[in-house]
Design an enzyme around this catalytic site. Structure first.
Site, short mmCIF file in Angstrom:
data_model
loop_
_atom_site.label_atom_id
_atom_site.label_comp_id
_atom_site.label_asym_id
_atom_site.label_seq_id
_atom_site.Cartn_x
_atom_site.Cartn_y
_atom_site.Cartn_z
NE ARG A 1 -4.23 -1.58 0.14
CZ ARG A 1 -4.36 -2.64 -0.67
NH1 ARG A 1 -3.42 -2.92 -1.56
NH2 ARG A 1 -5.43 -3.40 -0.61
CG HIS B 1 -3.11 -0.78 -6.79
ND1 HIS B 1 -3.52 -0.14 -5.65
CD2 HIS B 1 -3.15 -2.11 -6.50
CE1 HIS B 1 -3.80 -1.02 -4.71
NE2 HIS B 1 -3.58 -2.24 -5.21
N1 LIG Z 1 -0.38 -4.13 -5.20
C1 LIG Z 1 -1.29 -5.05 -5.37
O1 LIG Z 1 -1.75 -5.29 -6.49
C2 LIG Z 1 -1.73 -5.87 -4.20
C3 LIG Z 1 -1.39 -5.53 -2.92
N2 LIG Z 1 -1.73 -6.35 -1.87
C4 LIG Z 1 -1.30 -5.98 -0.51
O2 LIG Z 1 -0.49 -7.03 0.02
C5 LIG Z 1 -0.77 -7.15 1.40
C6 LIG Z 1 -0.31 -8.49 1.92
O3 LIG Z 1 -1.16 -9.52 1.47
P1 LIG Z 1 -1.10 -11.00 2.10
O4 LIG Z 1 0.26 -11.57 2.00
O5 LIG Z 1 -2.22 -11.76 1.52
O6 LIG Z 1 -1.38 -10.66 3.63
P2 LIG Z 1 -1.20 -11.60 4.89
O7 LIG Z 1 -2.18 -11.13 5.90
O8 LIG Z 1 -1.24 -13.04 4.49
O9 LIG Z 1 0.28 -11.29 5.39
C7 LIG Z 1 0.62 -10.17 6.11
C8 LIG Z 1 2.01 -10.34 6.69
O10 LIG Z 1 2.40 -9.13 7.33
C9 LIG Z 1 2.84 -9.42 8.65
N3 LIG Z 1 2.54 -8.29 9.54
C10 LIG Z 1 1.36 -7.69 9.78
N4 LIG Z 1 1.50 -6.69 10.67
C11 LIG Z 1 2.79 -6.66 11.00
C12 LIG Z 1 3.56 -5.87 11.89
N5 LIG Z 1 3.01 -4.88 12.61
N6 LIG Z 1 4.88 -6.13 11.99
C13 LIG Z 1 5.46 -7.14 11.29
N7 LIG Z 1 4.78 -7.92 10.42
C14 LIG Z 1 3.47 -7.70 10.29
C15 LIG Z 1 2.07 -10.66 9.06
O11 LIG Z 1 2.73 -11.29 10.14
P3 LIG Z 1 2.23 -12.70 10.72
O12 LIG Z 1 2.49 -13.72 9.64
O13 LIG Z 1 3.09 -12.93 11.90
O14 LIG Z 1 0.78 -12.54 11.01
C16 LIG Z 1 2.08 -11.45 7.76
O15 LIG Z 1 3.28 -12.16 7.63
C17 LIG Z 1 -2.28 -6.89 1.47
O16 LIG Z 1 -2.67 -6.49 2.76
C18 LIG Z 1 -2.48 -5.79 0.44
O17 LIG Z 1 -2.40 -4.53 1.04
C19 LIG Z 1 -2.42 -7.50 -2.06
C20 LIG Z 1 -2.81 -7.87 -3.31
C21 LIG Z 1 -2.52 -7.08 -4.48
O1 LIG Z 2 -4.54 -4.32 -3.84
C1 LIG Z 2 -5.26 -5.24 -4.07
C2 LIG Z 2 -5.74 -6.16 -3.08
O2 LIG Z 2 -6.30 -7.20 -3.47
O3 LIG Z 2 -5.59 -5.87 -1.89
#
Ligand SMILES: NC(=O)C1=CN([C@@H]2O[C@H](COP(=O)(O)OP(=O)(O)OC[C@H]3O[C@@H](n4cnc5c(N)ncnc54)[C@H](OP(=O)(O)O)[C@@H]3O)[C@@H](O)[C@H]2O)C=CC1
Ligand SMILES: O=CC(=O)O
Length: 313
Positions: free
Chosen positions: A228, A276
């Site tokens: 983001r 994006h």
């Molecule tokens: N640009 C684009 O086209 C897209 C962007 N996205 C973005 O990608 C992001 C990630 O997606 P996804 O992998 O599915 O999400 P997940 O919820 O599966 O993973 C999030 C990760 O971040 C870690 N995390 C969360 N908060 C913290 C913190 N405060 N400190 C350290 N680590 C933290 C979590 O830790 P833990 O494993 O320990 O819980 C986890 O490993 C989405 O939220 C979205 O914003 C998604 C799709 C498309």
């Molecule tokens: O940014 C896209 C999403 O699926 O989140």
């Protein structure tokens, strides 16, 4: 069973038809303003408040993307949008993992093979072989080791790069060094040459890629922001690029989208960007997951993909 659907840009007809095929016993409809008819499940992206608020009988809400920051921030302003106990689900992978892998691997290889330098040389009419970078000097650090971060880590391990990840809880991914929690962040950053962001947008992660963080990366580091825009302090990124601390940035997401014409990121020679599109929702994969999850919920089985309202992701 009744299912309502709202997405501001998707091909609604396509989604309704495919959902109907996947769940033949359900009645699937597009939600329209004023529709207060009962619904068991809602499939949404940027839902109008009145679509969900005060809705009785709802058994689950599915966000049609991976990140739920927009819906959670709306929920904060309108707490009755999600009745107590109604679970919110998000898309876990459903085809986004592979897209993120493609994006991250292609960009890392672009920098590792110095195509950015050769492009600059070409513009100056210069024929000059450069020293190769060594894989051991090209440590990839992934912020966020969830569904997508884990996939990206796998793909970069397969290319032979040293890979590390940072998350709230410790991971045990083959070939990946895991760092967990705020106290481990400096060690994670130290020596990281390419920083890839795949964190969710939560109050704890807003502005995390700032001057202080960037200054702890290896010299001439690179940043890829796939999560983001609000994670990144744009002015700090530009300053780090101009001072030489950073060598390049590849950005898919921005604090304000579309990126305003006047934003200096548009013209910075060491910034590349995409609008994006790093990983978009693939309808067929998403519909399979949603249909499977609804069936499991109806059968009282356990499911995956539920958002923790407490953690905000
Ligand atoms: N640009 C684009 O086209 C897209 C962007 N996205 C973005 O990608 C992001 C990630 O997606 P996804 O992998 O599915 O999400 P997940 O919820 O599966 O993973 C999030 C990760 O971040 C870690 N995390 C969360 N908060 C913290 C913190 N405060 N400190 C350290 N680590 C933290 C979590 O830790 P833990 O494993 O320990 O819980 C986890 O490993 C989405 O939220 C979205 O914003 C998604 C799709 C498309
Ligand atoms: O940014 C896209 C999403 O699926 O989140």
């Amino acid at each position: 069973m009744d299912i309502i659907f709202h997405h501001p840009t998707f091909d609604t007809e396509y989604w309704l038809n495919r959902l109907q095929q996947a769940l033949p016993d359900a009645r699937v409809r597009q939600w329209k303003q004023g529709d207060r008819q009962p619904a068991d499940y809602a499939l949404v992206w940027h839902p109008p408040v009145e679509m969900l608020s005060g809705r009785k009988g709802l058994k689950g809400v599915f966000a049609l993307g991976a990140g739920v920051d927009a819906i959670l921030s709306k929920l904060q302003a309108h707490p009755d949008m999600l009745p107590d106990g109604v679970p919110l689900f998000r898309l876990e992978d459903t085809g986004m993992g592979l897209q993120m892998q493609e994006y991250a691997v292609s960009q890392v290889l672009h920098w590792f093979r110095r195509f950015d330098d050769y492009q600059r040389q070409k513009q100056q009419g210069q024929w000059q072989p450069l020293d190769d970078y060594r894989r051991e000097d090209f440590t990839i650090g992934i912020l966020g080791a969830g569904v997508l971060g884990g996939k990206v880590a796998d793909s970069l391990v397969a290319w032979g790069f040293p890979v590390r990840c940072w998350s709230r809880s410790k991971k045990d991914f083959p070939g990946v060094e895991s760092f967990a929690g705020g106290e481990a962040l400096p060690a994670f950053l130290s020596g990281t040459r390419v920083l890839i962001n795949l964190l969710p947008n939560t109050p704890q992660t807003v502005g995390i890629i700032n001057r202080e963080l960037l200054s702890q990366l290896a010299k001439e580091a690179y940043v890829i922001n796939l999560a983001r825009g609000v994670h990144l302090v744009e002015a700090d990124l530009l300053a780090a690029l101009d001072s030489g601390q950073l060598k390049g940035a590849m950005l898919d997401v921005f604090s304000k989208e579309p990126l305003p014409e006047s934003n200096p990121l548009w013209t910075h020679p060491r910034v590349a960007m995409t609008p994006h599109v790093a990983a978009v929702t693939r309808p067929d994969e998403a519909i399979s997951y949603i249909a499977k999850t609804i069936t499991q919920l109806e059968n009282g089985e356990s499911v995956s993909g539920e958002v923790s309202l407490q953690h905000g992701y």
